[in-house]
Design an enzyme around this catalytic site. Structure first.
Site, PDB file in Angstrom:
ATOM      1  N   ARG A   1     -11.632   2.006  -9.250  1.00  0.00           N
ATOM      2  CA  ARG A   1     -10.773   3.181  -9.476  1.00  0.00           C
ATOM      3  C   ARG A   1     -11.064   3.788 -10.849  1.00  0.00           C
ATOM      4  NH1 ARG A   1      -5.019   2.513  -6.404  1.00  0.00           N
ATOM      5  NH2 ARG A   1      -5.961   1.879  -4.454  1.00  0.00           N
TER       6      ARG A   1
ATOM      7  N   ASP B   1       0.842  -1.210   0.000  1.00  0.00           N
ATOM      8  CA  ASP B   1       0.000   0.000   0.000  1.00  0.00           C
ATOM      9  C   ASP B   1       0.871   1.252   0.000  1.00  0.00           C
ATOM     10  OD1 ASP B   1      -2.305   1.498   0.030  1.00  0.00           O
ATOM     11  OD2 ASP B   1      -2.708   1.203   2.165  1.00  0.00           O
TER      12      ASP B   1
ATOM     13  N   HIS C   1       3.015   3.311  -9.043  1.00  0.00           N
ATOM     14  CA  HIS C   1       2.810   1.885  -9.312  1.00  0.00           C
ATOM     15  C   HIS C   1       4.053   1.282  -9.978  1.00  0.00           C
ATOM     16  CE1 HIS C   1      -1.191   2.274  -7.884  1.00  0.00           C
ATOM     17  NE2 HIS C   1      -1.669   2.927  -8.935  1.00  0.00           N
TER      18      HIS C   1
ATOM     19  N   LEU D   1      11.028 -20.552  -4.095  1.00  0.00           N
ATOM     20  CA  LEU D   1      10.055 -19.644  -3.470  1.00  0.00           C
ATOM     21  C   LEU D   1       8.725 -19.805  -4.185  1.00  0.00           C
ATOM     22  CD1 LEU D   1       9.271 -17.151  -1.659  1.00  0.00           C
ATOM     23  CD2 LEU D   1       9.906 -15.722  -3.622  1.00  0.00           C
TER      24      LEU D   1
ATOM     25  N   SER E   1      -8.371  -5.068   4.844  1.00  0.00           N
ATOM     26  CA  SER E   1      -8.951  -4.745   3.532  1.00  0.00           C
ATOM     27  C   SER E   1      -9.314  -5.987   2.711  1.00  0.00           C
ATOM     28  CB  SER E   1      -7.998  -3.845   2.737  1.00  0.00           C
ATOM     29  OG  SER E   1      -7.831  -2.610   3.389  1.00  0.00           O
TER      30      SER E   1
HETATM   31  C1  FPP Z   1      -1.707   0.272  -3.410  1.00  0.00           C
HETATM   32  O1  FPP Z   1      -1.293   1.603  -3.509  1.00  0.00           O
HETATM   33  C2  FPP Z   1      -1.208  -0.487  -4.529  1.00  0.00           C
HETATM   34  C3  FPP Z   1      -1.986  -0.976  -5.546  1.00  0.00           C
HETATM   35  C4  FPP Z   1      -3.425  -0.814  -5.615  1.00  0.00           C
HETATM   36  C5  FPP Z   1      -1.389  -1.695  -6.677  1.00  0.00           C
HETATM   37  C6  FPP Z   1      -0.237  -2.579  -6.330  1.00  0.00           C
HETATM   38  C7  FPP Z   1       0.596  -2.702  -7.530  1.00  0.00           C
HETATM   39  C8  FPP Z   1       1.937  -2.768  -7.521  1.00  0.00           C
HETATM   40  C9  FPP Z   1       2.740  -2.863  -6.309  1.00  0.00           C
HETATM   41  C10 FPP Z   1       2.730  -2.719  -8.769  1.00  0.00           C
HETATM   42  C11 FPP Z   1       2.456  -3.803  -9.719  1.00  0.00           C
HETATM   43  C12 FPP Z   1       2.565  -5.153  -9.150  1.00  0.00           C
HETATM   44  C13 FPP Z   1       2.818  -6.205  -9.897  1.00  0.00           C
HETATM   45  C14 FPP Z   1       2.772  -7.574  -9.308  1.00  0.00           C
HETATM   46  C15 FPP Z   1       3.155  -6.054 -11.318  1.00  0.00           C
HETATM   47  P1  FPP Z   1      -2.398   2.717  -3.670  1.00  0.00           P
HETATM   48  O2  FPP Z   1      -2.501   3.058  -5.119  1.00  0.00           O
HETATM   49  O3  FPP Z   1      -3.671   2.283  -3.039  1.00  0.00           O
HETATM   50  O4  FPP Z   1      -1.710   3.874  -2.867  1.00  0.00           O
HETATM   51  P2  FPP Z   1      -2.431   4.994  -2.021  1.00  0.00           P
HETATM   52  O5  FPP Z   1      -3.209   4.306  -0.933  1.00  0.00           O
HETATM   53  O6  FPP Z   1      -1.278   5.779  -1.499  1.00  0.00           O
HETATM   54  O7  FPP Z   1      -3.300   5.781  -2.968  1.00  0.00           O
END
Ligand code: FPP
Length: 254
Positions: free
Chosen positions: A83, A32, A49, A143, A208
């Site tokens: 989103r 997150d 991201h 892993l 969540s």
């Molecule tokens: C949460 O941050 C993260 C996500 C919803 C997406 C997770 C994706 C990645 C870590 C990158 C891609 C992963 C792979 C496996 C290719 P948020 O956007 O909710 O952050 P915020 O709460 O600060 O808005």
């Protein structure tokens, strides 16, 4: 006994030269803070991201280094579909790129990949990449990397309950035999040890809708770091915190 209960190894056994504590067999992470990481830098969310995808590389390496057998990453929740459309395009595009560019390297590292969640909601080419990643890494064992995509624990539990009800109606399942273990075998995580440790980054302290059944006895560690800044030291810190905790699974102190 919970599946995960026996799934913790002694650190001394896991890490020659290390000593004393316990290493979780299965670590699950709620990644997150990508958006806030980007906002703090005046960058678009997609930059967060992308940086988050780099952190995925680092955490896989850290899990291998620390000899953790299972790593589950929450990459996309069933709620994330709500989103803005542009962010969905960015996230699914990043996933597509990740699958096309990383799977060969992950396989060379001995990583076996598996995906949980409603993959039918993704475009057909991504579904094909998911199946390919599972196929080409199937023989690896260093892993086990589980990536949760379009995943929601309540939907998973409801689907398992529906499946059990249908089997009971069809006469192939005696309701009296629907034990915890039997029910767990109907979840998408069947055959996976329960997570011993669930980590969430970004300072938020919630699950969540992540692994609600499987995480019944997991230790929870909340870290004040945005996911894109997550590295080996944070992983090691979470393992150290886990090792300090006394896990009793509801039993009285002995
Ligand atoms: C949460 O941050 C993260 C996500 C919803 C997406 C997770 C994706 C990645 C870590 C990158 C891609 C992963 C792979 C496996 C290719 P948020 O956007 O909710 O952050 P915020 O709460 O600060 O808005």
């Amino acid at each position: 006994m919970a599946v995960g209960q026996g799934a913790v190894r002694d650190l001394a056994e896991a890490m020659p030269g290390g000593g004393g504590g316990l290493v979780p067999v299965h670590v699950a992470i709620i990644m997150d803070g990508n958006g806030r990481w980007a906002a703090a830098r005046g960058l678009p969310r997609i930059a967060g991201h992308r940086a988050g995808a780099q952190a995925v590389r680092r955490v896989v390496e850290a899990a291998i280094t620390h000899k953790v057998g299972w790593l589950t990453l929450y990459a996309f929740s069933s709620e994330n579909w709500r989103r803005p459309a542009a962010e969905i395009v960015d996230l699914t595009g990043l996933l597509r790129h990740y699958l096309r560019s990383e799977v060969a390297e992950l396989s060379a590292q001995g990583v076996r990949m598996h995906f949980i969640g409603d993959r039918a909601r993704f475009d057909a080419d991504i579904q094909n990449e998911l199946a390919r990643a599972e196929r080409v890494t199937a023989a690896n064992s260093r892993l086990n990397l589980v990536i949760a995509l379009s995943y929601g624990a309540r939907a998973e539990i409801a689907a398992a309950a529906r499946h059990a009800a249908e089997a009971a109606l069809a006469g192939t399942l005696d309701p009296a035999e629907l034990t915890e273990d039997k029910f767990a075998s109907l979840l998408t995580t069947a055959g996976t040890p329960d997570p011993d440790l669930i980590v969430r980054t970004s300072g938020e302290q919630r699950l969540s809708n992540f692994l609600l059944w499987q995480g019944a006895y997991a230790e929870l560690v909340f870290l004040d770091v945005f996911w894109p800044d997550f590295g080996e030291a944070h992983f090691a810190g979470a393992l150290a915190e886990f090792a300090r905790r006394e896990r009793r699974f509801g039993a009285r102190p002995g």
